[in-house]
Design a protein around this motif. Sequence first.
Motif, mmCIF file in Angstrom:
data_model
loop_
_atom_site.group_PDB
_atom_site.id
_atom_site.type_symbol
_atom_site.label_atom_id
_atom_site.label_comp_id
_atom_site.label_asym_id
_atom_site.label_seq_id
_atom_site.Cartn_x
_atom_site.Cartn_y
_atom_site.Cartn_z
ATOM 1 N N UNK A 157 148.196 124.910 65.740
ATOM 2 C CA UNK A 157 149.136 124.576 66.814
ATOM 3 C C UNK A 157 148.744 123.278 67.496
ATOM 4 N N UNK A 158 147.445 123.109 67.728
ATOM 5 C CA UNK A 158 146.962 121.861 68.328
ATOM 6 C C UNK A 158 147.227 120.678 67.407
ATOM 7 N N UNK A 159 147.151 120.890 66.099
ATOM 8 C CA UNK A 159 147.442 119.808 65.149
ATOM 9 C C UNK A 159 148.896 119.345 65.294
ATOM 10 N N UNK A 160 149.826 120.297 65.450
ATOM 11 C CA UNK A 160 151.228 119.923 65.634
ATOM 12 C C UNK A 160 151.417 119.094 66.905
ATOM 13 N N UNK A 161 150.669 119.413 67.950
ATOM 14 C CA UNK A 161 150.782 118.667 69.203
ATOM 15 C C UNK A 161 150.203 117.262 69.066
ATOM 16 N N UNK A 162 149.162 117.121 68.265
ATOM 17 C CA UNK A 162 148.532 115.812 68.113
ATOM 18 C C UNK A 162 149.328 114.899 67.180
ATOM 19 N N UNK A 163 150.030 115.488 66.215
ATOM 20 C CA UNK A 163 150.685 114.671 65.193
ATOM 21 C C UNK A 163 152.004 114.101 65.678
ATOM 22 N N UNK A 164 152.808 114.899 66.384
ATOM 23 C CA UNK A 164 154.122 114.424 66.822
ATOM 24 C C UNK A 164 154.194 114.481 68.343
ATOM 25 N N UNK A 165 154.874 113.532 68.971
ATOM 26 C CA UNK A 165 155.034 113.575 70.423
ATOM 27 C C UNK A 165 156.092 114.593 70.826
ATOM 28 N N UNK A 166 156.054 114.983 72.074
ATOM 29 C CA UNK A 166 157.048 115.900 72.604
ATOM 30 C C UNK A 166 158.261 115.103 73.074
ATOM 31 N N UNK A 167 159.434 115.449 72.541
ATOM 32 C CA UNK A 167 160.630 114.661 72.848
ATOM 33 C C UNK A 167 160.951 114.716 74.337
ATOM 34 N N UNK A 168 160.730 115.862 74.964
ATOM 35 C CA UNK A 168 160.978 115.968 76.403
ATOM 36 C C UNK A 168 160.037 115.088 77.204
ATOM 37 N N UNK A 169 158.747 115.121 76.836
ATOM 38 C CA UNK A 169 157.781 114.279 77.542
ATOM 39 C C UNK A 169 158.088 112.799 77.350
ATOM 40 N N UNK A 170 158.497 112.430 76.144
ATOM 41 C CA UNK A 170 158.804 111.026 75.897
ATOM 42 C C UNK A 170 160.044 110.578 76.666
ATOM 43 N N UNK A 171 161.043 111.468 76.771
ATOM 44 C CA UNK A 171 162.222 111.120 77.562
ATOM 45 C C UNK A 171 161.855 110.951 79.032
ATOM 46 N N UNK A 172 160.992 111.854 79.527
ATOM 47 C CA UNK A 172 160.533 111.710 80.918
ATOM 48 C C UNK A 172 159.766 110.407 81.098
ATOM 49 N N UNK A 173 158.936 110.074 80.116
ATOM 50 C CA UNK A 173 158.161 108.839 80.217
ATOM 51 C C UNK A 173 159.091 107.607 80.195
ATOM 52 N N UNK A 174 160.114 107.684 79.367
ATOM 53 C CA UNK A 174 161.080 106.570 79.325
ATOM 54 C C UNK A 174 161.793 106.428 80.667
ATOM 55 N N UNK A 175 162.181 107.571 81.257
ATOM 56 C CA UNK A 175 162.845 107.513 82.566
ATOM 57 C C UNK A 175 161.915 106.941 83.630
ATOM 58 N N UNK A 176 160.650 107.366 83.604
ATOM 59 C CA UNK A 176 159.693 106.845 84.578
ATOM 60 C C UNK A 176 159.492 105.350 84.403
ATOM 61 N N UNK A 177 159.349 104.918 83.162
ATOM 62 C CA UNK A 177 159.168 103.486 82.913
ATOM 63 C C UNK A 177 160.408 102.686 83.305
ATOM 64 N N UNK A 178 161.579 103.261 83.046
ATOM 65 C CA UNK A 178 162.816 102.565 83.425
ATOM 66 C C UNK A 178 162.906 102.431 84.939
ATOM 67 N N UNK A 179 162.614 103.535 85.660
ATOM 68 C CA UNK A 179 162.644 103.469 87.123
ATOM 69 C C UNK A 179 161.605 102.476 87.647
ATOM 70 N N UNK A 180 160.434 102.481 87.034
ATOM 71 C CA UNK A 180 159.390 101.539 87.468
ATOM 72 C C UNK A 180 159.827 100.097 87.211
ATOM 73 N N UNK A 181 160.467 99.871 86.071
ATOM 74 C CA UNK A 181 160.942 98.516 85.763
ATOM 75 C C UNK A 181 162.012 98.069 86.751
ATOM 76 N N UNK A 182 162.916 99.002 87.083
ATOM 77 C CA UNK A 182 163.967 98.657 88.049
ATOM 78 C C UNK A 182 163.374 98.334 89.412
#
Length: 423
Positions: A260-285
Amino acid sequence: MAVNTSADAPLPVGQVSRLIGGWIDRLGAVWVEGQITQLSRRPGAGVVFLTLRDPSYDISVSVTCFRQVFDAVADVVSEGARIVVYAKPEWYAPRGQLSLRAVEIKPVGIGELLARLERLKKALAGEGLFALDRKRPLPFLPQLIGLVTGRASAAERDVLENARRRWPAVRFEVRNVAVQGVHAVPQVVDAVQELDRLPDVDVIVVARGGGSVEDLLPFSDEQLIRAVADCQTPVVSAIGHEPDSPLLDLVADVRASTPTDAAKKVVPDVGEELDRVRLLRDRSLRTLRGLLDREQRGLAAALARPCMERPQRMVEEREEMVDALVDRSRRTLRHLLDRADSELSHTRARVVALSPAATLERGYAVLQRADGAVVRSPDDVSDGEPLRARVSGGELHVAVASHGDALPGQSNGQSQGQSPHDG
């Protein structure tokens, strides 16, 4: 329980054998230790036959087990090895033979096995196979993941389900192999090398559920370790659970504690990446708005300066300075010209005063011989010699009348009949 018998009422052999079998069936499973003296594994047979011997009492007993039970330790157990088996005593009534049906086999001397693994670990580390500078980073978002695991195993299910839950679009290239027993090492090595040759595979995961040290022995095999070290594709080791640490964990680029840990290390979490994109977008704005506000304040401050409110003021100030400089330059030039003119007039007056023409203007004449030589003494000419007299108004041609004494009222240096204005 005791059986009443007598010489007149004996028991048949078959009944005695059945009674013995009944008594043995009540014994239950026991742990038995012994040394393997005979080992029979017929190709295709589902049962393995062993003979365990007690060296202390020179007693042997037959042991049977299913093939999968023996395959779990086949790579570390051979004839002459001491093992411990968990077996159920069985009595074969037709032959009157006792045997043990083993359901688990463990080799004796696990400490010696661990020591051998430690020696192999040091040797491979000395070659640099476990060096950190050999570790390669995993791709952020692999397009195709190679998975080497047991068929229909919990490890396979954990990796596939957790990876697809984190990133639904992820794709897998699965290779099902034996993960324990004598066939585990060659199958895992072949699967890893095959996936490494595929150009579309971005990362390889080798996964297996937890197990005993003996179960995990294939993942500490030297052949597998060297095969993983030679891979051009990053390899993730997901063998066993947190306490388990086969040598594959050391040579792999990334070690995962569980599948299970291998699956977490190999692929990113789509929800976490979307949150990170939103945070970066807000920070850029926020950063861009702050930059615009700062520049706007700076522009307003610049426009508020007097030179920006009335730009012609600067030109007017410079115009006054230019006019003053022009006037000053004109006065200076005029002064220089006046002084130069005065100096020129004085110089001209001096030149005129010193000029021979000024002397001629006062009534003097210059006598010259025919060759142009100036006559300075009466001795320079002879009687009757023609001369040229230069006066202020032009030239006169005269001749020497007498070369004797001077006429009355004349000096010896004047010729007879010569006067300042004679022609």
